[in-house]
Motif scaffolding. Structure first.
Motif, mmCIF file in Angstrom:
data_model
loop_
_atom_site.group_PDB
_atom_site.id
_atom_site.type_symbol
_atom_site.label_atom_id
_atom_site.label_comp_id
_atom_site.label_asym_id
_atom_site.label_seq_id
_atom_site.Cartn_x
_atom_site.Cartn_y
_atom_site.Cartn_z
ATOM 1 N N MET A 242 0.822 -1.198 0.000
ATOM 2 C CA MET A 242 0.000 0.000 0.000
ATOM 3 C C MET A 242 0.866 1.262 0.000
ATOM 4 S SD MET A 242 -2.994 1.303 2.411
ATOM 5 C CE MET A 242 -3.066 2.975 2.890
ATOM 6 N N GLN A 243 1.952 1.234 0.765
ATOM 7 C CA GLN A 243 2.794 2.426 0.856
ATOM 8 C C GLN A 243 3.347 2.807 -0.514
ATOM 9 O OE1 GLN A 243 5.621 2.517 4.002
ATOM 10 N NE2 GLN A 243 6.664 4.295 3.210
ATOM 11 N N GLN A 244 3.703 1.812 -1.299
ATOM 12 C CA GLN A 244 4.243 2.104 -2.619
ATOM 13 C C GLN A 244 3.187 2.760 -3.517
ATOM 14 O OE1 GLN A 244 5.907 -1.263 -4.595
ATOM 15 N NE2 GLN A 244 6.872 -0.037 -6.181
ATOM 16 N N GLU A 245 1.930 2.299 -3.409
ATOM 17 C CA GLU A 245 0.859 2.898 -4.204
ATOM 18 C C GLU A 245 0.635 4.356 -3.808
ATOM 19 O OE1 GLU A 245 0.173 -0.050 -2.523
ATOM 20 O OE2 GLU A 245 0.009 -1.491 -4.153
ATOM 21 N N ILE A 246 0.665 4.614 -2.511
ATOM 22 C CA ILE A 246 0.492 5.986 -2.027
ATOM 23 C C ILE A 246 1.647 6.858 -2.489
ATOM 24 C CG2 ILE A 246 0.428 7.454 0.038
ATOM 25 C CD1 ILE A 246 -2.189 6.096 -0.330
ATOM 26 N N GLU A 247 2.871 6.345 -2.354
ATOM 27 C CA GLU A 247 4.032 7.115 -2.798
ATOM 28 C C GLU A 247 3.953 7.419 -4.291
ATOM 29 O OE1 GLU A 247 7.568 4.997 -1.633
ATOM 30 O OE2 GLU A 247 7.145 5.270 0.498
ATOM 31 N N SER A 248 3.513 6.432 -5.059
ATOM 32 C CA SER A 248 3.382 6.624 -6.504
ATOM 33 C C SER A 248 2.283 7.650 -6.811
ATOM 34 C CB SER A 248 3.058 5.283 -7.172
ATOM 35 O OG SER A 248 2.833 5.469 -8.537
ATOM 36 N N LEU A 249 1.149 7.520 -6.147
ATOM 37 C CA LEU A 249 0.054 8.471 -6.333
ATOM 38 C C LEU A 249 0.522 9.882 -5.983
ATOM 39 C CD1 LEU A 249 -3.047 8.785 -6.921
ATOM 40 C CD2 LEU A 249 -3.367 8.583 -4.452
ATOM 41 N N TYR A 250 1.224 9.992 -4.862
ATOM 42 C CA TYR A 250 1.721 11.293 -4.412
ATOM 43 C C TYR A 250 2.717 11.882 -5.410
ATOM 44 C CZ TYR A 250 3.523 14.892 -1.284
ATOM 45 O OH TYR A 250 3.890 16.093 -0.738
ATOM 46 N N SER A 251 3.704 11.088 -5.791
ATOM 47 C CA SER A 251 4.741 11.624 -6.684
ATOM 48 C C SER A 251 4.191 11.936 -8.075
ATOM 49 C CB SER A 251 5.925 10.665 -6.773
ATOM 50 O OG SER A 251 5.519 9.449 -7.381
ATOM 51 N N THR B 44 -5.614 16.429 1.378
ATOM 52 C CA THR B 44 -6.211 15.492 0.436
ATOM 53 C C THR B 44 -5.508 14.141 0.526
ATOM 54 O OG1 THR B 44 -6.836 17.280 -1.071
ATOM 55 C CG2 THR B 44 -6.704 15.061 -2.003
ATOM 56 N N PHE B 45 -4.194 14.150 0.549
ATOM 57 C CA PHE B 45 -3.461 12.891 0.629
ATOM 58 C C PHE B 45 -3.611 12.242 2.003
ATOM 59 C CE2 PHE B 45 -1.576 14.565 -3.228
ATOM 60 C CZ PHE B 45 -1.560 13.432 -4.019
ATOM 61 N N LEU B 46 -3.773 13.040 3.036
ATOM 62 C CA LEU B 46 -4.050 12.469 4.367
ATOM 63 C C LEU B 46 -5.383 11.732 4.364
ATOM 64 C CD1 LEU B 46 -2.871 15.218 6.877
ATOM 65 C CD2 LEU B 46 -1.827 12.993 6.410
ATOM 66 N N ARG B 47 -6.384 12.294 3.686
ATOM 67 C CA ARG B 47 -7.683 11.617 3.577
ATOM 68 C C ARG B 47 -7.538 10.276 2.869
ATOM 69 N NH1 ARG B 47 -12.571 15.133 3.795
ATOM 70 N NH2 ARG B 47 -12.117 16.291 5.688
ATOM 71 N N ILE B 48 -6.715 10.239 1.836
ATOM 72 C CA ILE B 48 -6.511 8.983 1.110
ATOM 73 C C ILE B 48 -5.801 7.974 2.005
ATOM 74 C CG2 ILE B 48 -5.280 7.897 -0.819
ATOM 75 C CD1 ILE B 48 -5.881 10.475 -2.415
ATOM 76 N N LEU B 49 -4.802 8.433 2.752
ATOM 77 C CA LEU B 49 -4.109 7.538 3.684
ATOM 78 C C LEU B 49 -5.072 6.963 4.719
ATOM 79 C CD1 LEU B 49 -0.745 9.372 4.393
ATOM 80 C CD2 LEU B 49 -1.015 7.075 3.474
ATOM 81 N N ALA B 50 -6.001 7.779 5.179
ATOM 82 C CA ALA B 50 -6.945 7.336 6.202
ATOM 83 C C ALA B 50 -8.068 6.483 5.621
ATOM 84 C CB ALA B 50 -7.541 8.546 6.911
ATOM 85 N N GLY B 51 -8.273 6.592 4.308
ATOM 86 C CA GLY B 51 -9.443 5.958 3.726
ATOM 87 C C GLY B 51 -9.198 4.652 3.016
ATOM 88 N N ARG B 52 -8.872 4.726 1.756
ATOM 89 C CA ARG B 52 -8.845 3.527 0.936
ATOM 90 C C ARG B 52 -7.450 3.266 0.389
ATOM 91 N NH1 ARG B 52 -12.565 4.928 -4.059
ATOM 92 N NH2 ARG B 52 -11.537 3.152 -4.944
ATOM 93 N N HIS B 53 -7.302 2.152 -0.243
ATOM 94 C CA HIS B 53 -6.028 1.788 -0.841
ATOM 95 C C HIS B 53 -5.848 2.533 -2.157
ATOM 96 C CE1 HIS B 53 -6.803 -1.597 1.878
ATOM 97 N NE2 HIS B 53 -5.492 -1.611 1.995
ATOM 98 N N ALA B 54 -4.687 3.077 -2.340
ATOM 99 C CA ALA B 54 -4.402 3.839 -3.557
ATOM 100 C C ALA B 54 -4.489 2.964 -4.795
ATOM 101 C CB ALA B 54 -3.031 4.489 -3.461
ATOM 102 N N ALA B 55 -4.231 1.677 -4.649
ATOM 103 C CA ALA B 55 -4.299 0.770 -5.795
ATOM 104 C C ALA B 55 -5.727 0.633 -6.318
ATOM 105 C CB ALA B 55 -3.746 -0.597 -5.417
ATOM 106 N N ASP B 56 -6.720 0.907 -5.478
ATOM 107 C CA ASP B 56 -8.123 0.799 -5.869
ATOM 108 C C ASP B 56 -8.616 2.014 -6.645
ATOM 109 O OD1 ASP B 56 -8.143 -1.590 -4.487
ATOM 110 O OD2 ASP B 56 -9.011 -0.710 -2.672
ATOM 111 N N ILE B 57 -7.839 3.051 -6.731
ATOM 112 C CA ILE B 57 -8.257 4.283 -7.388
ATOM 113 C C ILE B 57 -8.023 4.151 -8.892
ATOM 114 C CG2 ILE B 57 -7.900 6.773 -7.563
ATOM 115 C CD1 ILE B 57 -6.888 6.663 -4.633
ATOM 116 N N LEU B 58 -9.131 4.176 -9.638
ATOM 117 C CA LEU B 58 -9.034 3.976 -11.087
ATOM 118 C C LEU B 58 -8.690 5.257 -11.834
ATOM 119 C CD1 LEU B 58 -12.127 1.629 -11.511
ATOM 120 C CD2 LEU B 58 -9.707 0.999 -11.285
#
Length: 162
Positions: free
Chosen positions: A1-10, A37-51
């Motif tokens: 999950m962390q990698q997906e968030i990092e990728s989404l962020y970058s 906005t990114f804090l909400r994503i961290l608290a909410g769902r997996h970044a990999a699920d975001i289409l």
């Protein structure tokens, strides 16, 4: 999950911050809301699920912008009311902060009630109308008025308990 968030962020942080800067006209607020906005994503769902990442980010960020404008409007109205008070009745900064937080919480609670419950609550509390008067004005039964008012008052009690 962390990698997906990092990728989404970058991949999208700079774009989102630019979008917010154009919308708000302020780089500092844009940076704050992009972060939130990114804090909400961290608290909410997996970044990999975001289409559709940008669409998803804009949806979250837009909600945060609306919340910010709502908070500013409430604070502005409160400050105008406070400025109109005579000086000896002015409140301390601590009391002011508590009052503002309470007003924000009440605003959120009213926003979450739904239009019918909110309208019934406001008619009862601010116009002092009784059940029958509210029912007549809105074209609903007294039972419906009572049901919605109980819902609103229960939310008020829960808010007071917090």
């Amino acid at each position: 999950m962390q990698q997906e968030i990092e990728s989404l962020y970058s991949d999208h942080h700079g774009w989102l911050q630019g979008w917010l800067r154009r919308k708000l006209g302020n780089a500092s607020d844009a940076a704050d809301l992009a972060h939130d906005t990114f804090l909400r994503i961290l608290a909410g769902r997996h970044a990999a699920d975001i289409l559709e990442p940008r669409k998803y980010l804009v949806t979250i960020a837009n909600g945060l912008v609306i919340d910010r404008f709502r908070r500013q409007a409430i604070e502005s109205a409160y400050l105008e009311t406070l400025a109109a008070r005579p000086e000896p009745l002015a409140v301390s900064p601590e009391t002011r902060a508590l009052i503002l937080e309470t007003l924000f919480a009440i605003d959120r609670m009213l926003d979450e009630l739904g239009p019918r419950s909110r309208e019934i609550f406001l008619l009862a509390q601010f116009e002092g109308l009784g059940y029958a008067q509210i029912g007549e004005r809105l074209g609903v039964s007294v039972t419906t008025v009572k049901k919605h008012l109980v819902r609103a008052l229960a939310r008020c009690l829960a808010l007071a308990a917090d």
